[in-house]
Design an enzyme around this catalytic site. Structure first.
Site, PDB file in Angstrom:
ATOM      1  N   GLU A 264      -5.133  -5.133 -26.364  1.00 39.56           N
ATOM      2  CA  GLU A 264      -6.010  -5.390 -27.511  1.00 39.56           C
ATOM      3  C   GLU A 264      -5.190  -5.588 -28.785  1.00 39.56           C
ATOM      4  OE1 GLU A 264      -8.220  -2.349 -24.830  1.00 39.56           O
ATOM      5  OE2 GLU A 264      -6.164  -2.921 -25.310  1.00 39.56           O
TER       6      GLU A 264
ATOM      7  N   ALA B 238       3.092  -4.699  12.907  1.00 37.75           N
ATOM      8  CA  ALA B 238       3.285  -5.925  13.672  1.00 37.75           C
ATOM      9  C   ALA B 238       2.844  -5.630  15.103  1.00 37.75           C
ATOM     10  CB  ALA B 238       4.741  -6.366  13.629  1.00 37.75           C
TER      11      ALA B 238
ATOM     12  N   ASP C  48      14.163   2.053  16.401  1.00 37.47           N
ATOM     13  CA  ASP C  48      14.553   0.805  15.747  1.00 37.47           C
ATOM     14  C   ASP C  48      15.710   0.921  14.763  1.00 37.47           C
ATOM     15  OD1 ASP C  48      12.551  -0.405  17.148  1.00 37.47           O
ATOM     16  OD2 ASP C  48      11.130  -0.477  15.477  1.00 37.47           O
TER      17      ASP C  48
END
Length: 397
Positions: A64, A172, A218
């Site tokens: 503003e 995934a 992983d």
């Protein structure tokens, strides 16, 4: 909503157009203002745009005030103009607040009307800004493109409404719904385009979270590394959060290494373990990355997620990307401690393996979970599906 004043039909036809432009201005500050919201503002007089601004950075002036400054720089008088602002103007002051209340600035500028997209979910503001403006004789309307404004600040809103980080689950999957083969192998289910998309997603979040099983299977780096991203050297790496009840980590996990682009990447690591494991901070890991251990209470399905999210929020983590595995996804989904889900589904199937999530306590299709605000798109050879846990709550009441 209050009715527009008589004689404003020309402007009435353009209200949503002006608010849409204010939302575009607000988005310019994406990633630069948290824990504050993105806000854009326009000043319109006699149907003409006379000033615009947005909250550009954390600690900077609010939208503003920026719009009023822009108006004055043009040599124009904001008195009697209409203000379009994407979030309810703030109405309080505190020791930690960088700017004075915007309501006072608006009143002093003698603005005639204020159009607001969304009431502020911050309990210190919600509805109070509107009351202050109305008490000063300013006409106020709100709820204009409210859903768009809520979506814009979804992270800020989750922080305010739930007092926890915004939680985004990312997975995934194969065509038949598996995260990995029965031997734990999951590289690579998704295609290169999807993996590149994940790198860009990671860049948007304060922290990444995985469970011990995913880490062991992983050895994911959980870092942002992509040659297509600008200024790779100065990318802020997310906090890496590991859920490991025993507090153990693989000895060969690349805590600190170089990316394919030979660019050094790092990022702090927080290991959440069971409280009954005692003090694990004595463990020394290779590399230069700071590692911290946090004892967490055991819940029904493992480590207490509310406690973990509370701990993350208290240390300034406003957004969290959860990347697996199946038990972790199950815990978040079962407890409804999530806000958005993104799935990359490949056109391949393997018949058996590790499922996306386990039992959610649903026995009938009539009780199925539904993604709201769903978006489906192609991502290379994959299909990307996104959606929210719930519709954006209306704050007009």
């Amino acid at each position: 909503l209050s009715e527009p004043p008589t004689g404003s039909k020309v402007l009435e036809n353009k209200i949503e157009q002006f608010m849409h432009k204010a939302l575009i201005l607000a988005r310019r500050a994406e990633g630069a203002v948290l824990p504050n919201p993105m806000v854009g503002a326009l000043l319109v007089k006699n149907g003409m745009l006379i000033g615009e601004g947005w909250h550009a950075c954390y600690g900077g002036i609010h939208a503003e005030e920026a719009a009023l400054n822009n108006c004055k720089e043009r040599g124009l008088d904001p008195a009697g103009s209409d203000l379009f602002v994407t979030l309810e103007p703030c109405s309080f002051q505190s020791k930690t607040k960088h700017n004075p209340p915007c309501t006072g600035i608006i009143v002093k500028a003698r603005i005639s009307r204020v159009f607001i997209a969304r009431l502020d979910p911050n309990p210190r503001v919600r509805g109070e800004g509107v009351k202050v403006l109305k008490a000063a004789g300013i006409e106020v309307r709100w709820g204009i493109l409210e859903k768009d404004a809520s979506e814009l600040n979804r992270i800020y809103e989750a922080n305010m409404l739930r007092q926890r980080p915004y939680v985004h689950l990312k997975a995934a999957l194969t065509l038949d719904g598996f995260l990995a083969g029965s031997d734990g192998s999951s590289r690579w289910i998704s295609c290169g385009e999807s993996r590149s998309r994940v790198m860009k997603l990671r860049q948007e979040y304060d922290a990444l979270l995985v469970g011990r099983g995913t880490l062991m299977a992983d050895r994911p780096r959980l870092t942002v590394r992509d040659q297509s991203l600008p200024d790779q050297d100065n990318i802020k790496q997310p906090l890496r959060v590991i859920l490991s009840s025993k507090g153990d980590l693989p000895e060969d996990w690349p805590i600190f290494e170089k990316s394919e682009a030979d660019v050094k990447v790092s990022g702090d690591v927080l290991v959440c373990h069971s409280r009954n494991r005692g003090d694990l901070n004595r463990i020394v890991l290779p590399g230069e990355t700071p590692v911290e251990w946090a004892g967490i209470t055991n819940g029904e399905d493992g480590l207490s997620l509310p406690e973990i999210l509370g701990k993350l929020y208290s240390r300034g983590i406003h957004s969290l990307l959860v990347e697996g595995g199946g038990r972790v996804f199950q815990s978040f989904l079962k407890t409804d401690l999530w806000d958005r889900l993104t799935v990359f589904q490949s056109p391949d199937f393997i018949g058996r393996g590790i499922p996306f999530c386990g039992d959610l306590g649903i026995s009938s299709l009539s009780d199925k979970r539904v993604l709201h605000n769903q978006i489906t798109a192609l991502s290379g050879r994959d299909i990307e599906i996104q959606g929210d846990r719930e519709e954006y709550p209306c704050l007009q009441d």
